[in-house]
Scaffold this motif. Structure first.
Motif, PDB file in Angstrom:
ATOM      1  N   TYR A 123       0.790  -1.237   0.000  1.00  0.00           N
ATOM      2  CA  TYR A 123       0.000   0.000   0.000  1.00  0.00           C
ATOM      3  C   TYR A 123       0.823   1.290   0.000  1.00  0.00           C
ATOM      4  CZ  TYR A 123      -4.101  -2.897   0.496  1.00  0.00           C
ATOM      5  OH  TYR A 123      -5.093  -3.814   0.263  1.00  0.00           O
ATOM      6  N   GLY A 124       2.104   1.204  -0.328  1.00  0.00           N
ATOM      7  CA  GLY A 124       2.796   2.454  -0.649  1.00  0.00           C
ATOM      8  C   GLY A 124       3.961   2.875   0.231  1.00  0.00           C
ATOM      9  N   PHE A 125       4.003   2.464   1.514  1.00  0.00           N
ATOM     10  CA  PHE A 125       5.069   2.960   2.389  1.00  0.00           C
ATOM     11  C   PHE A 125       6.439   2.450   1.922  1.00  0.00           C
ATOM     12  CE2 PHE A 125       7.193   2.604   6.777  1.00  0.00           C
ATOM     13  CZ  PHE A 125       7.632   3.918   6.749  1.00  0.00           C
ATOM     14  N   TYR A 126       6.482   1.197   1.521  1.00  0.00           N
ATOM     15  CA  TYR A 126       7.749   0.639   1.020  1.00  0.00           C
ATOM     16  C   TYR A 126       8.221   1.440  -0.200  1.00  0.00           C
ATOM     17  CZ  TYR A 126      11.103  -2.634  -0.981  1.00  0.00           C
ATOM     18  OH  TYR A 126      12.245  -3.199  -1.501  1.00  0.00           O
ATOM     19  N   THR A 127       7.312   1.639  -1.132  1.00  0.00           N
ATOM     20  CA  THR A 127       7.640   2.386  -2.354  1.00  0.00           C
ATOM     21  C   THR A 127       8.119   3.796  -2.015  1.00  0.00           C
ATOM     22  OG1 THR A 127       6.006   1.103  -3.568  1.00  0.00           O
ATOM     23  CG2 THR A 127       6.683   3.175  -4.573  1.00  0.00           C
ATOM     24  N   GLU A 128       7.436   4.449  -1.062  1.00  0.00           N
ATOM     25  CA  GLU A 128       7.817   5.810  -0.671  1.00  0.00           C
ATOM     26  C   GLU A 128       9.229   5.826  -0.060  1.00  0.00           C
ATOM     27  OE1 GLU A 128       4.939   7.991   1.804  1.00  0.00           O
ATOM     28  OE2 GLU A 128       6.629   9.089   2.670  1.00  0.00           O
ATOM     29  N   CYS A 129       9.525   4.864   0.811  1.00  0.00           N
ATOM     30  CA  CYS A 129      10.855   4.809   1.435  1.00  0.00           C
ATOM     31  C   CYS A 129      11.946   4.657   0.373  1.00  0.00           C
ATOM     32  CB  CYS A 129      10.949   3.630   2.410  1.00  0.00           C
ATOM     33  SG  CYS A 129       9.998   3.861   3.922  1.00  0.00           S
ATOM     34  N   VAL A 130      11.718   3.761  -0.564  1.00  0.00           N
ATOM     35  CA  VAL A 130      12.711   3.509  -1.610  1.00  0.00           C
ATOM     36  C   VAL A 130      12.878   4.748  -2.490  1.00  0.00           C
ATOM     37  CG1 VAL A 130      13.200   2.134  -3.681  1.00  0.00           C
ATOM     38  CG2 VAL A 130      12.364   1.009  -1.600  1.00  0.00           C
ATOM     39  N   ARG A 131      11.757   5.400  -2.781  1.00  0.00           N
ATOM     40  CA  ARG A 131      11.804   6.592  -3.636  1.00  0.00           C
ATOM     41  C   ARG A 131      12.541   7.736  -2.928  1.00  0.00           C
ATOM     42  NH1 ARG A 131       8.281  10.694  -4.083  1.00  0.00           N
ATOM     43  NH2 ARG A 131       6.656   9.604  -2.917  1.00  0.00           N
ATOM     44  N   LYS A 132      12.289   7.920  -1.629  1.00  0.00           N
ATOM     45  CA  LYS A 132      12.870   9.069  -0.936  1.00  0.00           C
ATOM     46  C   LYS A 132      14.304   8.832  -0.473  1.00  0.00           C
ATOM     47  CE  LYS A 132       8.556  11.278   0.346  1.00  0.00           C
ATOM     48  NZ  LYS A 132       7.519  11.490   1.345  1.00  0.00           N
ATOM     49  N   TYR A 133      14.673   7.577  -0.211  1.00  0.00           N
ATOM     50  CA  TYR A 133      16.001   7.298   0.342  1.00  0.00           C
ATOM     51  C   TYR A 133      16.893   6.489  -0.605  1.00  0.00           C
ATOM     52  CZ  TYR A 133      14.697   9.131   4.912  1.00  0.00           C
ATOM     53  OH  TYR A 133      14.314   9.947   5.945  1.00  0.00           O
ATOM     54  N   GLY A 134      16.311   6.016  -1.708  1.00  0.00           N
ATOM     55  CA  GLY A 134      17.137   5.284  -2.670  1.00  0.00           C
ATOM     56  C   GLY A 134      17.259   3.795  -2.381  1.00  0.00           C
ATOM     57  N   ASP A 135      16.989   3.397  -1.167  1.00  0.00           N
ATOM     58  CA  ASP A 135      16.951   1.964  -0.877  1.00  0.00           C
ATOM     59  C   ASP A 135      15.981   1.714   0.281  1.00  0.00           C
ATOM     60  OD1 ASP A 135      18.221   2.390   1.625  1.00  0.00           O
ATOM     61  OD2 ASP A 135      20.173   2.372   0.640  1.00  0.00           O
ATOM     62  N   ALA A 136      15.881   0.465   0.724  1.00  0.00           N
ATOM     63  CA  ALA A 136      14.832   0.106   1.686  1.00  0.00           C
ATOM     64  C   ALA A 136      15.302   0.134   3.143  1.00  0.00           C
ATOM     65  CB  ALA A 136      14.271  -1.269   1.330  1.00  0.00           C
ATOM     66  N   LYS A 137      16.487   0.745   3.396  1.00  0.00           N
ATOM     67  CA  LYS A 137      17.017   0.709   4.775  1.00  0.00           C
ATOM     68  C   LYS A 137      16.049   1.325   5.793  1.00  0.00           C
ATOM     69  CE  LYS A 137      22.008   0.730   4.097  1.00  0.00           C
ATOM     70  NZ  LYS A 137      22.480   1.746   3.118  1.00  0.00           N
ATOM     71  N   VAL A 138      15.514   2.508   5.490  1.00  0.00           N
ATOM     72  CA  VAL A 138      14.635   3.147   6.484  1.00  0.00           C
ATOM     73  C   VAL A 138      13.347   2.345   6.670  1.00  0.00           C
ATOM     74  CG1 VAL A 138      15.523   5.490   6.188  1.00  0.00           C
ATOM     75  CG2 VAL A 138      13.543   4.778   4.888  1.00  0.00           C
TER      76      VAL A 138
ATOM     77  N   HIS B 242      13.109  -3.335  -8.790  1.00  0.00           N
ATOM     78  CA  HIS B 242      13.357  -3.667  -7.391  1.00  0.00           C
ATOM     79  C   HIS B 242      12.159  -3.393  -6.489  1.00  0.00           C
ATOM     80  CE1 HIS B 242      14.393   0.506  -7.857  1.00  0.00           C
ATOM     81  NE2 HIS B 242      14.345   0.679  -6.562  1.00  0.00           N
ATOM     82  N   ASP B 243      11.132  -2.760  -7.008  1.00  0.00           N
ATOM     83  CA  ASP B 243       9.943  -2.534  -6.195  1.00  0.00           C
ATOM     84  C   ASP B 243       8.742  -3.197  -6.881  1.00  0.00           C
ATOM     85  OD1 ASP B 243       7.887  -1.687  -4.626  1.00  0.00           O
ATOM     86  OD2 ASP B 243       8.170   0.458  -4.996  1.00  0.00           O
ATOM     87  N   PHE B 244       8.549  -4.478  -6.617  1.00  0.00           N
ATOM     88  CA  PHE B 244       7.485  -5.205  -7.318  1.00  0.00           C
ATOM     89  C   PHE B 244       6.101  -4.674  -6.975  1.00  0.00           C
ATOM     90  CE2 PHE B 244       5.057  -7.995  -4.486  1.00  0.00           C
ATOM     91  CZ  PHE B 244       5.794  -7.921  -3.318  1.00  0.00           C
ATOM     92  N   SER B 245       5.966  -4.089  -5.746  1.00  0.00           N
ATOM     93  CA  SER B 245       4.632  -3.669  -5.312  1.00  0.00           C
ATOM     94  C   SER B 245       4.094  -2.536  -6.181  1.00  0.00           C
ATOM     95  CB  SER B 245       4.659  -3.261  -3.847  1.00  0.00           C
ATOM     96  OG  SER B 245       5.401  -2.082  -3.679  1.00  0.00           O
ATOM     97  N   LYS B 246       5.015  -1.719  -6.706  1.00  0.00           N
ATOM     98  CA  LYS B 246       4.599  -0.621  -7.572  1.00  0.00           C
ATOM     99  C   LYS B 246       3.940  -1.177  -8.840  1.00  0.00           C
ATOM    100  CE  LYS B 246       7.774   1.984  -9.437  1.00  0.00           C
ATOM    101  NZ  LYS B 246       9.094   2.628  -9.397  1.00  0.00           N
ATOM    102  N   MET B 247       4.549  -2.234  -9.379  1.00  0.00           N
ATOM    103  CA  MET B 247       4.002  -2.852 -10.586  1.00  0.00           C
ATOM    104  C   MET B 247       2.619  -3.449 -10.316  1.00  0.00           C
ATOM    105  SD  MET B 247       6.581  -2.369 -12.583  1.00  0.00           S
ATOM    106  CE  MET B 247       6.570  -3.445 -14.027  1.00  0.00           C
ATOM    107  N   MET B 248       2.473  -4.035  -9.133  1.00  0.00           N
ATOM    108  CA  MET B 248       1.223  -4.711  -8.795  1.00  0.00           C
ATOM    109  C   MET B 248       0.077  -3.715  -8.600  1.00  0.00           C
ATOM    110  SD  MET B 248       2.132  -7.797  -8.839  1.00  0.00           S
ATOM    111  CE  MET B 248       2.259  -9.283  -7.888  1.00  0.00           C
ATOM    112  N   ARG B 249       0.411  -2.429  -8.489  1.00  0.00           N
ATOM    113  CA  ARG B 249      -0.628  -1.407  -8.322  1.00  0.00           C
ATOM    114  C   ARG B 249      -0.945  -0.695  -9.634  1.00  0.00           C
ATOM    115  NH1 ARG B 249       2.266  -0.176  -3.475  1.00  0.00           N
ATOM    116  NH2 ARG B 249       3.392   1.474  -4.537  1.00  0.00           N
ATOM    117  N   ASP B 250      -0.291  -1.133 -10.710  1.00  0.00           N
ATOM    118  CA  ASP B 250      -0.395  -0.401 -11.966  1.00  0.00           C
ATOM    119  C   ASP B 250      -1.319  -1.143 -12.948  1.00  0.00           C
ATOM    120  OD1 ASP B 250      -0.093   0.847 -14.366  1.00  0.00           O
ATOM    121  OD2 ASP B 250       2.095   0.730 -14.427  1.00  0.00           O
TER     122      ASP B 250
END
Lengths: 309, 270
Positions: A123-138, B242-250
């Motif tokens: 639902y988006g939090f993972y995607t947002e973290c990766v987008r804002k920080y470049g990887d999934a560490k946060v 690297h972010d499969f969830s994004k694809m699954m929402r598209d």
């Protein structure tokens, strides 16, 4: 974590500055040290202002502090679902975490079903973290901290607060206290029910949701639970309400929803519930912050017309 | 907010407002006999009205939701079996006081398709003629939406995108239904799309497309159903994503992956 550092973090986050990844890591570490000492069910005293789902709507969270009062002048209880869906889950979680660390006895956070590794990937939090920080560490920092959040709060021994609702496996508040909560939210069992279940006024008992898993609970269940635990009211979040709140079962249960214009398109109102010393409940209703529109308009427009097929 | 476009032989109207409040949700539920999706944009619609004949085709949430199937749903949550097996275990761990509430949790009351998968092709009084399904499958079929023409970037005189409903399937997926339209100089095209993802279970896309050729006075409607398992779709995600969830929402991407299961074409001349 030093008070000065926390104040500095709060000041920066309020300006929507992203805290560096190592800082998030260290804040999450301090959170765990603090939360591990909390019981699954935290007992607090009124007055307190109770906030429902926020879902990353950071401007609206700032609005809540405008209308409900600043920390620590007002005590706050947040009922979970801080992340996902909105544009600023990172900022929302960063701010709430800093406030909890800065004013631990004045700010309480419980866990919602979105404070989970599984759900935040969909639902988006993972995607947002990766987008804002470049990887999934946060994302890893935050989600491992989520495992420490308390499951319920009781206000002045009278108002039982939880994210979702009741569980057929839990008749007493003491039974909640013995759950092993330091883990990912499971798919089944009492811990799952507390963050997932919904009230259903058309039924009296527990029912299986039409999806095949999960429960709804009816009026008899609410009455028996309140009586057995010597409480007067159940307060929960988890469900969108167009009016910003909902009161069910002849006033025995309230739903509070704190994300106005949910997903920036639902047009719904939001509220926070103010509980005073005498345990009177007052919904303070608010609409979407104008900052949302300003932000969205400041972004490069997506194509105005679309050659869809 | 209401918008309209009145040039050419058709009046096009759209309405966009907030989601239904409690009271209206109750009314919808009484009439339709199922719980409503979390977000029902009840006042929203897209309506095309032919100026000369008054004939119309319209898309709205209420009529769409009236096609949700009642009875045992064909999809279950991924963890239903585990959940049911565990249910007894958790129950037995906890002593229920004798004579207290009897927890009747063994079956689902009033089952319905909780994925809100609809078979809606719009509400209309146009006299549609259906072409045989065997014909509809063929590329050589004479009556079909002219996709080659639609790929040309002709100036768009009116565009709108109207949400009709959305549900997060209790945070186990998503179902969205919306309709968008573009009006060109000599034609219009609309797409009403239902996109459904049940996490770890399946994807569904149900599309209704309507193309109107103003000169010919012909309305062509195409309805398609696509479905595939969650694993099937996940397997198609490029390795480097690297972010499969994004694809699954598209929906646009998923649409290119899912196999076509059904196509119906009909047309109306006015």
């Amino acid at each position: 974590m030093r008070i000065g550092d926390l104040d500095e973090c709060i000041e920066r986050v309020v300006k929507r500055e992203l805290l560096p990844e190592p800082v998030i890591g260290s804040l999450c570490h301090s959170m765990k040290e603090l939360l591990v000492l909390e019981s699954n069910v935290v007992h607090i005293q009124a007055p307190v202002t109770v906030v429902g789902d926020i879902h990353g709507q950071f401007f609206d969270l700032l609005e809540i502090f405008e209308i409900g009062g600043k920390c620590p002048d007002t005590n706050y209880l947040f009922l979970g679902d801080y992340v996902d869906r909105g544009l600023f889950s990172v900022e929302t979680m960063s701010l709430l975490m800093c406030l909890k660390l800065r004013y631990p006895s004045r700010v309480h956070l419980i866990r919602g079903n979105h404070e989970s590794r599984g759900i935040t990937q969909s639902y988006g939090f993972y995607t947002e973290c990766v987008r804002k920080y470049g990887d999934a560490k946060v994302w890893h920092h935050f989600t491992s901290m989520f495992d420490y959040l308390a499951l319920a709060v009781v206000i002045s021994n009278s108002i039982f607060c939880v994210h979702g609702g009741l569980s057929p496996s839990l008749q007493t508040i003491d039974q909640i206290k013995i759950i092993d909560r330091f883990r990912e939210i499971p798919h089944e069992g009492p811990m799952a029910d507390l963050v997932w279940s919904d009230p259903d006024e058309s039924k009296l008992q527990f029912n299986i949701s039409s999806r095949g898993a999960g429960y709804t609970f009816g009026e008899d269940i609410v009455k028996v639970f309140l009586e057995r635990n010597k409480c007067t009211h159940i307060l929960r979040a988890h469900q969108l309400c167009q009016e910003g709140y909902d009161v069910q079962f002849n006033g025995l249960l309230s739903t509070v929803w704190s994300a106005p214009n949910y997903c920036y398109r639902c047009g719904n109102l939001a509220s926070v519930l103010e509980v005073d010393e005498q345990l009177n409940r007052n919904f303070n209703i608010f609409d979407t912050s104008p900052e949302n529109d300003k932000y969205i308009q400041s972004q490069p427009p997506s194509a105005i017309v679309d050659y869809f097929l | 907010m209401q918008r309209s476009f009145r040039e050419g032989p058709w009046n096009i109207e759209t309405e966009k407002g907030p989601i239904l409040g409690n009271e209206d949700v109750g009314k919808y539920e009484d009439k339709l006999g199922i719980p409503m999706p979390e977000m029902v944009f009840g006042s929203n619609f897209l309506r095309l009205t032919h100026k000369d004949s008054g004939k119309f085709i319209c898309f709205n949430a209420f009529d769409a939701l009236s096609t949700v199937k009642l009875g045992e749903p064909d999809l279950k949550l991924a963890h239903t079996d585990v959940w049911k097996a565990s249910k007894k275990k958790f129950k037995s761990e906890v002593p229920v006081e004798p004579g207290q509430t009897d927890y009747d949790v063994d079956h689902v009351h009033n089952p319905y398709d909780w994925t809100y998968s609809i078979e809606y092709q719009g509400t209309t009084d146009l006299n549609f003629n259906k072409i045989p399904e065997s014909e509809a499958m063929k590329d050589s079929n004479e009556i079909q939406i002219p996709y080659t023409k639609l790929q040309r970037k002709e100036p768009i005189m009116f565009f709108d995108d109207v949400m009709l409903y959305e549900d997060e399937l209790g945070d186990f997926g998503i179902c969205t239904y919306s309709v968008k339209i573009r009006v060109m100089q000599d034609s219009l095209f609309l797409l009403a799309r239902m996109f459904m993802r049940a996490d770890n279970v399946a994807f569904r896309i149900r599309d209704t497309r309507v193309f109107v050729d103003f000169k010919l006075g012909r309305v062509i409607r195409e309805y398609t159903e696509k479905q595939g398992s969650y694993a099937f779709v996940k397997d198609k995600i490029p390795l480097w994503e690297h972010d499969f969830s994004k694809m699954m929402r598209d929906p646009q991407w998923v649409d290119t992956i899912l196999p076509l299961e059904k196509i119906e074409i009909d047309y109306a001349d006015i």
